[in-house]
Design a protein around this motif. Structure first.
Motif, mmCIF file in Angstrom:
data_model
loop_
_atom_site.group_PDB
_atom_site.id
_atom_site.type_symbol
_atom_site.label_atom_id
_atom_site.label_comp_id
_atom_site.label_asym_id
_atom_site.label_seq_id
_atom_site.Cartn_x
_atom_site.Cartn_y
_atom_site.Cartn_z
ATOM 1 N N ARG A 46 0.877 -1.172 0.001
ATOM 2 C CA ARG A 46 -0.092 0.018 -0.134
ATOM 3 C C ARG A 46 1.017 1.217 -0.092
ATOM 4 N N ILE A 47 0.404 2.364 -0.641
ATOM 5 C CA ILE A 47 1.263 3.578 -0.795
ATOM 6 C C ILE A 47 0.017 4.565 -0.083
ATOM 7 N N TYR A 48 0.303 5.492 0.405
ATOM 8 C CA TYR A 48 -0.369 6.667 1.019
ATOM 9 C C TYR A 48 0.163 8.029 0.448
ATOM 10 N N LEU A 49 -0.778 8.669 -0.007
ATOM 11 C CA LEU A 49 -0.616 9.964 -0.617
ATOM 12 C C LEU A 49 -1.199 11.010 0.377
ATOM 13 N N ASN A 50 -0.716 11.652 1.135
ATOM 14 C CA ASN A 50 -1.661 12.537 2.062
ATOM 15 C C ASN A 50 -1.442 13.764 2.108
ATOM 16 N N ARG B 83 -3.143 -6.474 -6.489
ATOM 17 C CA ARG B 83 -4.030 -5.946 -5.552
ATOM 18 C C ARG B 83 -3.543 -4.894 -4.757
ATOM 19 N N GLY B 84 -2.326 -4.300 -4.854
ATOM 20 C CA GLY B 84 -1.802 -3.354 -4.103
ATOM 21 C C GLY B 84 -2.527 -2.062 -4.324
ATOM 22 N N ALA B 85 -2.650 -1.330 -3.468
ATOM 23 C CA ALA B 85 -3.530 -0.002 -3.311
ATOM 24 C C ALA B 85 -2.792 1.421 -3.012
ATOM 25 N N GLU C 170 -9.647 5.241 -2.332
ATOM 26 C CA GLU C 170 -8.663 4.403 -2.759
ATOM 27 C C GLU C 170 -8.628 4.091 -4.190
ATOM 28 N N ALA C 171 -7.299 3.654 -4.921
ATOM 29 C CA ALA C 171 -7.168 3.056 -5.991
ATOM 30 C C ALA C 171 -6.438 1.620 -5.749
ATOM 31 N N TYR C 172 -6.770 0.874 -6.655
ATOM 32 C CA TYR C 172 -6.160 -0.281 -6.451
ATOM 33 C C TYR C 172 -5.879 -0.971 -7.969
ATOM 34 N N LEU C 173 -4.856 -1.862 -7.941
ATOM 35 C CA LEU C 173 -4.522 -2.554 -9.054
ATOM 36 C C LEU C 173 -5.365 -4.041 -9.162
ATOM 37 N N PRO C 174 -5.914 -4.223 -10.298
ATOM 38 C CA PRO C 174 -6.570 -5.631 -10.452
ATOM 39 C C PRO C 174 -5.908 -6.786 -10.437
ATOM 40 N N GLY C 175 -5.968 -7.834 -9.679
ATOM 41 C CA GLY C 175 -5.165 -8.798 -9.383
ATOM 42 C C GLY C 175 -5.697 -10.202 -10.036
#
Length: 207
Positions: A105-109, A140-142, A202-207
């Motif tokens: 997971r990556i946070y962009l705050n 599925r990372g987000a 939240e934006a995630y990659l399809p796995g």
């Protein structure tokens, strides 16, 4: 507003090699063996990261910040938690610090929205960055994004969709019904007190 340089900031970073590795590239692929790895880009003074690390001790949290004056405050507020690390570096160099698929997971705050069109490529949701994140994110990372800037939020949602991310938990007013699991950043706390809306997705990659 230009940030004033903090005397001795680099010394603060060097005095804590346990949490600020001097050669973070040597830990590429080894940050969190058998544990989830979450990374905050532009960690600021570290309120969010340290609170998350305390709340979720089984997750390894890494805060990346290129401004040593800011990062020094984050380092000072961090105790001896085993699940917190910092990288004094630039987002453009992510692949040098993390292996392919290593980050969950990556946070962009509240990152800088760079509102002028000529600065679009500096936005951390510019397609070049979003494609870079794809390399280090696991299946599925987000990416979890929070911002107070509506134009930046609209731009980011469009770029997420156009670069192949799927969207989830989209909100135009996070604190109208704030989820219990939400952890506030320094900026977020100020915005809440001013009754400013916070946008989140939240934006995630399809796995």
């Amino acid at each position: 507003m230009r940030l004033r340089k903090r005397p001795g900031a680099l010394d603060v970073l060097r005095e804590r090699p346990d949490i600020v590795p001097q050669k973070p590239e040597q830990l590429r692929g080894q940050w969190a063996v058998n544990q989830p790895l979450h990374v905050e880009l532009g960690t600021g003074k570290g309120r969010f990261l340290t609170m998350m690390a305390e709340k979720y001790p089984s997750i390894v949290f890494i805060g990346m910040e290129k401004m040593e004056s800011v990062l020094s405050y984050a380092v000072e507020r961090t105790g001896r938690e085993d699940n917190v690390r910092f990288i004094h570096g630039d987002v453009a160099d992510l692949q040098g610090y993390f292996a392919n698929g290593e980050v969950n997971r990556i946070y962009l705050n509240f990152t800088d929205p760079w509102p002028k069109n000529r600065h679009e490529k500096r936005r951390l949701t510019y397609p070049g960055f979003l494609n870079l994140y794809k390399e280090i994110l696991s299946p599925r990372g987000a990416i979890h994004l929070k911002t107070d800037n509506e134009d930046f939020f609209t731009y980011s949602v469009e770029q997420f969709s156009q670069t192949g991310y799927h969207l989830n938990n989209f909100t135009l007013d996070l604190h109208a019904d704030e989820p219990e699991e939400n952890v506030r950043t320094e900026y977020e706390q100020k915005f809440v007190e001013r009754k400013q809306r916070i946008f989140r997705v939240e934006a995630y990659l399809p796995g």
